[in-house]
Design a protein around this motif. Structure first.
Motif, PDB file in Angstrom:
ATOM      1  N   GLY A  55       0.780  -1.230   0.000  1.00 25.84           N
ATOM      2  CA  GLY A  55       0.000   0.000   0.000  1.00 25.84           C
ATOM      3  C   GLY A  55       0.811   1.279   0.000  1.00 25.84           C
ATOM      4  N   VAL A  56       2.127   1.147  -0.175  1.00 22.14           N
ATOM      5  CA  VAL A  56       2.958   2.346  -0.237  1.00 22.14           C
ATOM      6  C   VAL A  56       2.817   2.972  -1.622  1.00 22.14           C
ATOM      7  N   THR A  57       2.538   4.256  -1.646  1.00 18.80           N
ATOM      8  CA  THR A  57       2.304   4.941  -2.919  1.00 18.80           C
ATOM      9  C   THR A  57       3.368   5.990  -3.194  1.00 18.80           C
ATOM     10  N   ASN A  58       3.507   6.309  -4.443  1.00 22.79           N
ATOM     11  CA  ASN A  58       4.357   7.410  -4.869  1.00 22.79           C
ATOM     12  C   ASN A  58       3.811   7.913  -6.196  1.00 22.79           C
ATOM     13  N   SER A  59       3.996   9.210  -6.434  1.00 21.84           N
ATOM     14  CA  SER A  59       3.487   9.777  -7.680  1.00 21.84           C
ATOM     15  C   SER A  59       4.404  10.876  -8.173  1.00 21.84           C
ATOM     16  N   ASP A  61       5.628  14.477  -9.474  1.00 27.69           N
ATOM     17  CA  ASP A  61       5.332  15.829  -8.989  1.00 27.69           C
ATOM     18  C   ASP A  61       4.231  16.487  -9.816  1.00 27.69           C
ATOM     19  N   SER A  62       4.178  16.158 -11.095  1.00 25.12           N
ATOM     20  CA  SER A  62       3.211  16.793 -11.986  1.00 25.12           C
ATOM     21  C   SER A  62       1.769  16.434 -11.658  1.00 25.12           C
ATOM     22  N   VAL A  63       1.562  15.365 -10.895  1.00 21.25           N
ATOM     23  CA  VAL A  63       0.191  14.944 -10.579  1.00 21.25           C
ATOM     24  C   VAL A  63      -0.092  14.939  -9.085  1.00 21.25           C
ATOM     25  N   LYS A  64       0.918  15.203  -8.282  1.00 22.64           N
ATOM     26  CA  LYS A  64       0.720  15.205  -6.819  1.00 22.64           C
ATOM     27  C   LYS A  64      -0.376  16.180  -6.432  1.00 22.64           C
ATOM     28  N   GLY A  65      -1.234  15.721  -5.546  1.00 23.92           N
ATOM     29  CA  GLY A  65      -2.328  16.563  -5.081  1.00 23.92           C
ATOM     30  C   GLY A  65      -3.541  16.524  -5.988  1.00 23.92           C
ATOM     31  N   ARG A  66      -3.402  15.926  -7.153  1.00 26.73           N
ATOM     32  CA  ARG A  66      -4.527  15.839  -8.099  1.00 26.73           C
ATOM     33  C   ARG A  66      -4.919  14.397  -8.393  1.00 26.73           C
ATOM     34  N   PHE A  67      -3.937  13.522  -8.508  1.00 29.15           N
ATOM     35  CA  PHE A  67      -4.185  12.120  -8.836  1.00 29.15           C
ATOM     36  C   PHE A  67      -3.967  11.264  -7.595  1.00 29.15           C
ATOM     37  N   THR A  68      -4.817  10.266  -7.433  1.00 29.64           N
ATOM     38  CA  THR A  68      -4.697   9.340  -6.314  1.00 29.64           C
ATOM     39  C   THR A  68      -4.722   7.915  -6.834  1.00 29.64           C
ATOM     40  N   ILE A  69      -3.736   7.145  -6.425  1.00 29.23           N
ATOM     41  CA  ILE A  69      -3.684   5.748  -6.839  1.00 29.23           C
ATOM     42  C   ILE A  69      -4.130   4.863  -5.685  1.00 29.23           C
ATOM     43  N   SER A  70      -4.850   3.809  -6.020  1.00 29.44           N
ATOM     44  CA  SER A  70      -5.300   2.857  -4.995  1.00 29.44           C
ATOM     45  C   SER A  70      -5.368   1.478  -5.638  1.00 29.44           C
ATOM     46  N   ARG A  71      -5.424   0.458  -4.815  1.00 29.96           N
ATOM     47  CA  ARG A  71      -5.516  -0.885  -5.368  1.00 29.96           C
ATOM     48  C   ARG A  71      -6.267  -1.810  -4.437  1.00 29.96           C
ATOM     49  N   ASP A  72      -6.744  -2.877  -5.039  1.00 25.89           N
ATOM     50  CA  ASP A  72      -7.336  -3.979  -4.295  1.00 25.89           C
ATOM     51  C   ASP A  72      -6.380  -5.155  -4.488  1.00 25.89           C
ATOM     52  N   VAL A  73      -5.607  -5.438  -3.454  1.00 27.07           N
ATOM     53  CA  VAL A  73      -4.575  -6.468  -3.575  1.00 27.07           C
ATOM     54  C   VAL A  73      -5.174  -7.827  -3.878  1.00 27.07           C
ATOM     55  N   ALA A  74      -6.264  -8.150  -3.218  1.00 26.38           N
ATOM     56  CA  ALA A  74      -6.875  -9.468  -3.397  1.00 26.38           C
ATOM     57  C   ALA A  74      -7.374  -9.660  -4.821  1.00 26.38           C
ATOM     58  N   LYS A  75      -7.856  -8.583  -5.428  1.00 27.38           N
ATOM     59  CA  LYS A  75      -8.404  -8.677  -6.778  1.00 27.38           C
ATOM     60  C   LYS A  75      -7.375  -8.351  -7.855  1.00 27.38           C
ATOM     61  N   ASN A  76      -6.193  -7.901  -7.431  1.00 30.51           N
ATOM     62  CA  ASN A  76      -5.160  -7.493  -8.393  1.00 30.51           C
ATOM     63  C   ASN A  76      -5.661  -6.399  -9.331  1.00 30.51           C
ATOM     64  N   THR A  77      -6.286  -5.398  -8.751  1.00 28.74           N
ATOM     65  CA  THR A  77      -6.738  -4.256  -9.528  1.00 28.74           C
ATOM     66  C   THR A  77      -6.091  -2.980  -8.980  1.00 28.74           C
ATOM     67  N   VAL A  78      -5.964  -2.008  -9.851  1.00 25.41           N
ATOM     68  CA  VAL A  78      -5.410  -0.717  -9.448  1.00 25.41           C
ATOM     69  C   VAL A  78      -6.250   0.370 -10.104  1.00 25.41           C
ATOM     70  N   ASN A  79      -6.465   1.448  -9.377  1.00 23.68           N
ATOM     71  CA  ASN A  79      -7.245   2.572  -9.869  1.00 23.68           C
ATOM     72  C   ASN A  79      -6.423   3.849  -9.822  1.00 23.68           C
ATOM     73  N   LEU A  80      -6.750   4.741 -10.707  1.00 29.18           N
ATOM     74  CA  LEU A  80      -6.135   6.056 -10.701  1.00 29.18           C
ATOM     75  C   LEU A  80      -7.248   7.090 -10.773  1.00 29.18           C
ATOM     76  N   GLN A  81      -7.480   7.768  -9.667  1.00 27.64           N
ATOM     77  CA  GLN A  81      -8.472   8.831  -9.620  1.00 27.64           C
ATOM     78  C   GLN A  81      -7.796  10.126 -10.014  1.00 27.64           C
ATOM     79  N   MET A  82      -8.264  10.713 -11.081  1.00 28.64           N
ATOM     80  CA  MET A  82      -7.645  11.925 -11.611  1.00 28.64           C
ATOM     81  C   MET A  82      -8.597  13.101 -11.443  1.00 28.64           C
ATOM     82  N   ASN A  83      -8.210  14.066 -10.656  1.00 28.69           N
ATOM     83  CA  ASN A  83      -9.015  15.255 -10.388  1.00 28.69           C
ATOM     84  C   ASN A  83      -8.286  16.503 -10.866  1.00 28.69           C
ATOM     85  N   LEU A  84      -9.014  17.567 -10.977  1.00 28.63           N
ATOM     86  CA  LEU A  84      -8.432  18.860 -11.386  1.00 28.63           C
ATOM     87  C   LEU A  84      -7.565  18.698 -12.624  1.00 28.63           C
ATOM     88  N   MET A  85      -8.123  18.050 -13.587  1.00 31.03           N
ATOM     89  CA  MET A  85      -7.330  17.695 -14.757  1.00 31.03           C
ATOM     90  C   MET A  85      -6.989  18.912 -15.601  1.00 31.03           C
TER      91      MET A  85
END
Length: 115
Positions: A55-59, A61-85
């Protein structure tokens, strides 16, 4: 063989939001790292963000504060929420996953920020 399939790309206006998703299949274990790169028209590929199995994340600089990454480890899925595009977020976004010293890549999903 691990396969990655992205979804969620499309058109969005500046200041808007999009959510990208990526599902990995073909692995009995969760991928050690999952993340996103992007390639804008006429530019080099750019790393966007990643998240580890723990669950350690890094992003970038160009997207910090706007994009959020998350994942479901059990399902092997990852999401990228992109705001203030912004227009400069326009690119093809590629999901990637890393396991057993091998990187795997999705086919990419196109994101266009237009005004």
């Amino acid at each position: 063989q691990v396969q990655l399939v992205e979804s969620g790309g499309g058109l969005v206006q500046p200041g808007g939001s999009l959510r990208l998703s990526c599902a990995a299949s073909g692995s009995s274990r969760s991928l050690a790292v999952m993340g996103w790169y992007r390639r804008a028209p006429g530019k080099e590929r750019e790393w966007v963000a990643h998240i580890t199995r723990a669950g350690v994340t890094n992003s970038a600089d160009s997207v910090k504060g706007r994009f959020t990454i998350s994942r479901d480890v059990a399902k092997n899925t990852v999401n990228l929420q992109m705001n203030l595009m912004k227009a400069e977020d326009t690119a093809v976004y590629y999901c990637y996953g890393y396991i057993d010293q091998t990187n795997y890549w999705g086919q990419g999903t196109k994101v266009t920020v237009y005004s």
